[in-house]
Design a protein around this motif. Structure first.
Motif, PDB file in Angstrom:
ATOM      1  N   GLY A 152      58.848 -17.364  19.494  1.00  0.00           N
ATOM      2  CA  GLY A 152      57.951 -16.271  19.716  1.00  0.00           C
ATOM      3  C   GLY A 152      58.247 -14.875  18.678  1.00  0.00           C
ATOM      4  O   GLY A 152      57.549 -13.836  18.645  1.00  0.00           O
ATOM      5  N   ASP A 153      59.338 -14.968  18.135  1.00  0.00           N
ATOM      6  CA  ASP A 153      59.464 -13.974  17.272  1.00  0.00           C
ATOM      7  C   ASP A 153      58.915 -13.849  15.960  1.00  0.00           C
ATOM      8  O   ASP A 153      58.239 -14.878  15.533  1.00  0.00           O
ATOM      9  CB  ASP A 153      61.118 -13.942  16.723  1.00  0.00           C
ATOM     10  N   ILE A 154      58.597 -12.426  15.377  1.00  0.00           N
ATOM     11  CA  ILE A 154      57.888 -12.326  14.281  1.00  0.00           C
ATOM     12  C   ILE A 154      58.657 -12.237  13.118  1.00  0.00           C
ATOM     13  O   ILE A 154      59.526 -11.474  13.237  1.00  0.00           O
ATOM     14  CB  ILE A 154      56.734 -11.129  14.323  1.00  0.00           C
ATOM     15  N   PHE A 155      58.331 -12.938  12.086  1.00  0.00           N
ATOM     16  CA  PHE A 155      59.316 -12.873  11.119  1.00  0.00           C
ATOM     17  C   PHE A 155      58.168 -12.902   9.670  1.00  0.00           C
ATOM     18  O   PHE A 155      57.353 -13.616   9.662  1.00  0.00           O
ATOM     19  CB  PHE A 155      60.004 -14.430  10.983  1.00  0.00           C
ATOM     20  N   GLU A 156      58.601 -12.050   8.738  1.00  0.00           N
ATOM     21  CA  GLU A 156      57.956 -11.990   7.510  1.00  0.00           C
ATOM     22  C   GLU A 156      58.789 -12.457   6.256  1.00  0.00           C
ATOM     23  O   GLU A 156      60.130 -12.226   5.960  1.00  0.00           O
ATOM     24  CB  GLU A 156      57.552 -10.583   7.286  1.00  0.00           C
ATOM     25  N   PHE A 157      57.998 -13.265   5.508  1.00  0.00           N
ATOM     26  CA  PHE A 157      58.647 -13.479   4.088  1.00  0.00           C
ATOM     27  C   PHE A 157      58.088 -12.598   3.186  1.00  0.00           C
ATOM     28  O   PHE A 157      56.644 -12.311   3.045  1.00  0.00           O
ATOM     29  CB  PHE A 157      58.183 -14.800   3.652  1.00  0.00           C
ATOM     30  N   THR A 158      58.683 -11.803   2.271  1.00  0.00           N
ATOM     31  CA  THR A 158      58.295 -10.882   1.442  1.00  0.00           C
ATOM     32  C   THR A 158      58.423 -11.178   0.109  1.00  0.00           C
ATOM     33  O   THR A 158      59.242 -11.950  -0.667  1.00  0.00           O
ATOM     34  CB  THR A 158      58.835  -9.542   1.735  1.00  0.00           C
ATOM     35  N   ASN A 165      49.915 -16.826  -2.632  1.00  0.00           N
ATOM     36  CA  ASN A 165      48.627 -17.275  -3.009  1.00  0.00           C
ATOM     37  C   ASN A 165      48.566 -18.910  -2.546  1.00  0.00           C
ATOM     38  O   ASN A 165      47.178 -19.291  -2.239  1.00  0.00           O
ATOM     39  CB  ASN A 165      48.530 -17.149  -4.634  1.00  0.00           C
ATOM     40  N   ASP A 166      49.695 -19.359  -2.564  1.00  0.00           N
ATOM     41  CA  ASP A 166      49.630 -20.948  -2.366  1.00  0.00           C
ATOM     42  C   ASP A 166      49.426 -21.305  -0.722  1.00  0.00           C
ATOM     43  O   ASP A 166      48.875 -22.144  -0.502  1.00  0.00           O
ATOM     44  CB  ASP A 166      50.758 -21.538  -2.760  1.00  0.00           C
ATOM     45  N   ILE A 167      50.002 -20.198  -0.017  1.00  0.00           N
ATOM     46  CA  ILE A 167      50.035 -20.665   1.386  1.00  0.00           C
ATOM     47  C   ILE A 167      48.779 -20.100   2.134  1.00  0.00           C
ATOM     48  O   ILE A 167      48.250 -19.243   1.730  1.00  0.00           O
ATOM     49  CB  ILE A 167      51.246 -20.131   2.210  1.00  0.00           C
ATOM     50  N   SER A 168      48.439 -20.795   3.273  1.00  0.00           N
ATOM     51  CA  SER A 168      47.010 -20.386   4.016  1.00  0.00           C
ATOM     52  C   SER A 168      47.604 -19.967   5.436  1.00  0.00           C
ATOM     53  O   SER A 168      48.779 -20.588   6.188  1.00  0.00           O
ATOM     54  CB  SER A 168      46.114 -21.379   4.247  1.00  0.00           C
ATOM     55  N   VAL A 169      46.691 -19.385   6.325  1.00  0.00           N
ATOM     56  CA  VAL A 169      46.920 -19.050   7.536  1.00  0.00           C
ATOM     57  C   VAL A 169      46.889 -20.426   8.489  1.00  0.00           C
ATOM     58  O   VAL A 169      46.073 -21.043   8.252  1.00  0.00           O
ATOM     59  CB  VAL A 169      46.006 -17.719   8.194  1.00  0.00           C
ATOM     60  N   GLY A 170      47.942 -20.467   9.358  1.00  0.00           N
ATOM     61  CA  GLY A 170      47.985 -21.773  10.098  1.00  0.00           C
ATOM     62  C   GLY A 170      48.944 -22.781   9.621  1.00  0.00           C
ATOM     63  O   GLY A 170      49.173 -23.816  10.242  1.00  0.00           O
ATOM     64  N   ASP A 171      49.390 -22.675   8.222  1.00  0.00           N
ATOM     65  CA  ASP A 171      50.262 -23.494   7.689  1.00  0.00           C
ATOM     66  C   ASP A 171      51.737 -23.509   8.502  1.00  0.00           C
ATOM     67  O   ASP A 171      52.091 -22.495   8.935  1.00  0.00           O
ATOM     68  CB  ASP A 171      50.478 -23.070   6.277  1.00  0.00           C
ATOM     69  N   VAL A 172      52.362 -24.415   8.166  1.00  0.00           N
ATOM     70  CA  VAL A 172      53.673 -24.516   9.134  1.00  0.00           C
ATOM     71  C   VAL A 172      54.659 -24.256   7.831  1.00  0.00           C
ATOM     72  O   VAL A 172      54.626 -24.978   6.901  1.00  0.00           O
ATOM     73  CB  VAL A 172      54.166 -25.627   9.729  1.00  0.00           C
ATOM     74  N   GLU A 176      55.156 -16.452  12.913  1.00  0.00           N
ATOM     75  CA  GLU A 176      55.627 -16.816  14.459  1.00  0.00           C
ATOM     76  C   GLU A 176      56.699 -17.676  14.412  1.00  0.00           C
ATOM     77  O   GLU A 176      56.598 -19.018  13.837  1.00  0.00           O
ATOM     78  CB  GLU A 176      54.675 -16.934  15.248  1.00  0.00           C
ATOM     79  N   VAL A 177      58.001 -17.462  14.946  1.00  0.00           N
ATOM     80  CA  VAL A 177      58.871 -18.519  14.856  1.00  0.00           C
ATOM     81  C   VAL A 177      58.725 -19.340  15.988  1.00  0.00           C
ATOM     82  O   VAL A 177      58.397 -19.172  17.114  1.00  0.00           O
ATOM     83  CB  VAL A 177      60.220 -17.913  15.103  1.00  0.00           C
ATOM     84  N   MET A 181      58.309 -22.226  11.626  1.00  0.00           N
ATOM     85  CA  MET A 181      57.305 -21.047  11.635  1.00  0.00           C
ATOM     86  C   MET A 181      55.926 -21.397  11.349  1.00  0.00           C
ATOM     87  O   MET A 181      55.527 -22.282  10.477  1.00  0.00           O
ATOM     88  CB  MET A 181      57.970 -19.969  10.628  1.00  0.00           C
ATOM     89  N   LYS A 182      54.926 -20.819  11.950  1.00  0.00           N
ATOM     90  CA  LYS A 182      53.597 -20.860  11.605  1.00  0.00           C
ATOM     91  C   LYS A 182      53.215 -19.690  11.148  1.00  0.00           C
ATOM     92  O   LYS A 182      53.390 -18.471  11.418  1.00  0.00           O
ATOM     93  CB  LYS A 182      52.765 -21.053  12.760  1.00  0.00           C
ATOM     94  N   VAL A 183      52.345 -19.594   9.907  1.00  0.00           N
ATOM     95  CA  VAL A 183      51.779 -18.562   9.221  1.00  0.00           C
ATOM     96  C   VAL A 183      50.785 -17.810  10.053  1.00  0.00           C
ATOM     97  O   VAL A 183      49.684 -18.485  10.505  1.00  0.00           O
ATOM     98  CB  VAL A 183      51.195 -18.803   8.022  1.00  0.00           C
ATOM     99  N   LEU A 184      50.796 -16.560  10.516  1.00  0.00           N
ATOM    100  CA  LEU A 184      49.871 -15.790  11.341  1.00  0.00           C
ATOM    101  C   LEU A 184      48.937 -15.178  10.508  1.00  0.00           C
ATOM    102  O   LEU A 184      47.546 -14.967  10.583  1.00  0.00           O
ATOM    103  CB  LEU A 184      50.551 -14.934  12.328  1.00  0.00           C
ATOM    104  N   GLU A 185      49.325 -14.504   9.395  1.00  0.00           N
ATOM    105  CA  GLU A 185      48.348 -13.608   8.577  1.00  0.00           C
ATOM    106  C   GLU A 185      49.267 -13.344   7.107  1.00  0.00           C
ATOM    107  O   GLU A 185      50.504 -13.792   7.216  1.00  0.00           O
ATOM    108  CB  GLU A 185      48.128 -12.099   9.079  1.00  0.00           C
ATOM    109  N   LYS A 186      48.542 -12.766   6.309  1.00  0.00           N
ATOM    110  CA  LYS A 186      49.169 -12.503   4.825  1.00  0.00           C
ATOM    111  C   LYS A 186      48.433 -11.489   4.089  1.00  0.00           C
ATOM    112  O   LYS A 186      47.288 -11.238   4.344  1.00  0.00           O
ATOM    113  CB  LYS A 186      49.397 -13.906   4.060  1.00  0.00           C
ATOM    114  N   ASP A 187      49.048 -10.941   3.433  1.00  0.00           N
ATOM    115  CA  ASP A 187      48.629  -9.859   2.407  1.00  0.00           C
ATOM    116  C   ASP A 187      49.065  -9.935   0.844  1.00  0.00           C
ATOM    117  O   ASP A 187      49.535 -11.381   0.619  1.00  0.00           O
ATOM    118  CB  ASP A 187      48.647  -8.314   2.572  1.00  0.00           C
ATOM    119  N   HIS A 188      49.011  -9.175   0.080  1.00  0.00           N
ATOM    120  CA  HIS A 188      49.554  -9.448  -1.378  1.00  0.00           C
ATOM    121  C   HIS A 188      50.882  -9.548  -1.570  1.00  0.00           C
ATOM    122  O   HIS A 188      51.335 -10.227  -2.503  1.00  0.00           O
ATOM    123  CB  HIS A 188      48.828  -8.255  -2.138  1.00  0.00           C
ATOM    124  N   HIS A 189      51.672  -8.967  -0.482  1.00  0.00           N
ATOM    125  CA  HIS A 189      53.271  -8.980  -0.698  1.00  0.00           C
ATOM    126  C   HIS A 189      53.848  -9.651   0.543  1.00  0.00           C
ATOM    127  O   HIS A 189      55.180  -9.771   0.472  1.00  0.00           O
ATOM    128  CB  HIS A 189      53.537  -7.439  -0.909  1.00  0.00           C
TER     129      HIS A 189
END
Length: 467
Positions: A86-92, A113-120, A143-144, A130-138
């Motif tokens: 449930g934790d929120i975590f960001e890769f930057t 650029n390579d990853i998509s929302v919903g990818d694990v 979600e953990v 972790m599951k990708v919730l959203e992304k921007d340029h950086h």
């Protein structure tokens, strides 16, 4: 003679002269240098040590340089992070971190650029999901899904995601330069994703004047989907079950392993089964029953080689691990194998001659196979066909070719100069085999060589009795 070859990864537990000598005497055939952890000065020193001790013992051993490859890793953290579901975590990337959640930089800017929302996203050898919730340029906001402790420089796996990393990094190219300098016999390409990747490695080796064989490490789902193309382009294939077991569904891994081993034998490429084979022996003096069965399966499938990683780099019982490999291999080899060689592709006249020689050896109990090879290819053909009982004694005038044959199933390379007269060469080979105790007077040899008729030479299969 044990047919399955043993690869030992060297590290702090095994790089001393005493341990190297003990590993060779226990049955190690090839030593692996893991360039994720190996400084160049250490590579230069340990390769000299391997060569010197092998020469002292009269044993031919190979050296395998394993590149780090284009791995995606997290950056440094000031302290370990305790993550819960449930934790929120960001890769930057580029250091643009958020203030409202845990975050860490990654070493690959193209990840966004390579990853998509919903990818694990799997971190630290698949421990943290972790599951990708959203992304921007950086940033990639996740979600953990599973609890875990995240440390610095942890490996990231992206099941089903095709990343656009180059097959060889700048570090890999510098490492290969050192490998060429010291004369390694094999170079492994980590995270090989398609045939073009292994072709890139082969070009680098050729341009540097190296004759090292190129190994494609199969570590992700995409490589599995194009496995035939990769096998045909590679000299050797490694089933690297660590990352592959994370990238693929666990229940598919044994099927993938067997399929790759079968296709490699069919297409005439050496194949290595690697990772976690005796993992419990890093700390314990005896393996688990499940590990014994795992090793036995790889031997039954007739993989050319089985490999030790952490067991011999940092483990407490490295020599005992080699002894376990040796004992299990010898016992399983006596009980028969999967016989994938029945499906071997035979494409030219010389391969057909080898097939005839193997059939002849299989029909003569107690016989041995002798082949004379300048570049190693004829010995490769014999090994591909997996003779039922006869060992393959591969004579070559080249020490480098002999070392390149140390991975070949059931093959014992022997360095010996060739005479212009093939008959004299065969007679000298018989003397060498007798001196080494590999044959006895009366042993029948199936010999594939050339014979001279006037000024012409012809391929010949002979059955000779050692005098």
């Amino acid at each position: 003679m044990r047919k399955t070859k043993i690869i030992c990864t060297l590290g702090p537990a095994t790089d001393s002269p005493e341990k190297l000598r003990a590993l060779i005497l226990a049955g190690a055939n090839v030593f692996r240098l893991n360039m994720s952890h190996a400084p160049h000065d250490w590579v230069r020193e340990v390769t000299k040590r391997i060569r010197a001790i092998s020469a002292e013992l009269g044993v031919i051993t190979g050296i395998l340089m394993d590149t780090q490859g284009p791995a995606i890793r997290t950056g440094d953290l000031p302290a370990k992070l305790n993550l819960t579901p449930g934790d929120i975590f960001e890769f930057t990337v580029r250091g643009e971190k958020s203030e409202d959640c845990h975050s860490v930089d990654v070493n690959y800017e193209g990840l966004v650029n390579d990853i998509s929302v919903g990818d694990v996203v799997l971190v630290d050898n698949g421990v943290i999901h972790m599951k990708v919730l959203e992304k921007d340029h950086h940033r990639i906001r996740c979600e953990v899904l599973t609890q875990g402790v995240l440390g610095s420089r942890r490996h990231i796996n992206l099941p089903g995601v095709k990343v656009n990393l180059p097959p060889l990094t700048e570090k890999d190219l510098k490492d290969i330069e050192v490998g060429v300098e010291v004369g390694v016999d094999y170079v492994a390409l980590s995270f090989c994703r398609e045939a073009a990747d292994i072709e890139a490695l082969k070009r680098v080796l050729a341009e540097s004047g190296s004759q090292a064989r190129a190994i494609a490490k199969i570590e992700d789902q995409h490589a599995v989907t194009v496995i035939d193309d990769i096998i045909r382009s590679a000299d050797v294939v490694m089933v690297a079950r660590g990352d592959l077991g994370i990238e693929c569904p666990m229940e598919e891994l044994p099927i993938i392993q067997r399929r790759i081993v079968k296709r490699c034998i069919t297409l005439g490429r050496q194949v290595i089964v690697a990772t976690h084979m005796l993992e419990s022996m890093i700390e314990n003096p005896l393996p688990t029953r499940a590990e014994i069965t795992d090793v036995a399966n790889a031997v039954f499938e007739q993989a050319d080689a089985i490999m030790l990683s952490g067991e011999t780099t940092v483990g407490k019982y490295p020599v005992e691990c080699v002894q376990v490999f040796d004992r299990v291999s010898r016992r399983i080899e006596r009980s028969g194998g999967a016989e994938f060689a029945e499906f071997a592709e035979i494409n030219d006249v010389r391969q057909k001659a080898v097939k005839s020689a193997v059939a002849l050896a299989n029909s003569i109990p107690g016989s041995k196979i002798v082949v004379f090879t300048k570049r190693g290819y004829m010995a490769d053909h014999f090994s591909q066909l997996r003779p039922a009982e006869a060992p393959i004694f591969a004579f070559t005038p080249s020490a480098h070719v002999a070392r390149r044959l140390t991975l070949n199933w059931a093959t014992l390379p022997i360095v010996m100069p060739f005479d212009l007269n093939p008959e004299y060469t065969i007679a000298e080979a018989e003397k060498v085999l007798l001196r080494l105790g590999l044959v006895e007077v009366g042993t029948q040899l199936v010999v594939l060589t050339d014979v001279m008729t006037g000024k012409d030479r012809f391929d010949s299969i002979q059955v000779r009795r050692v005098a």
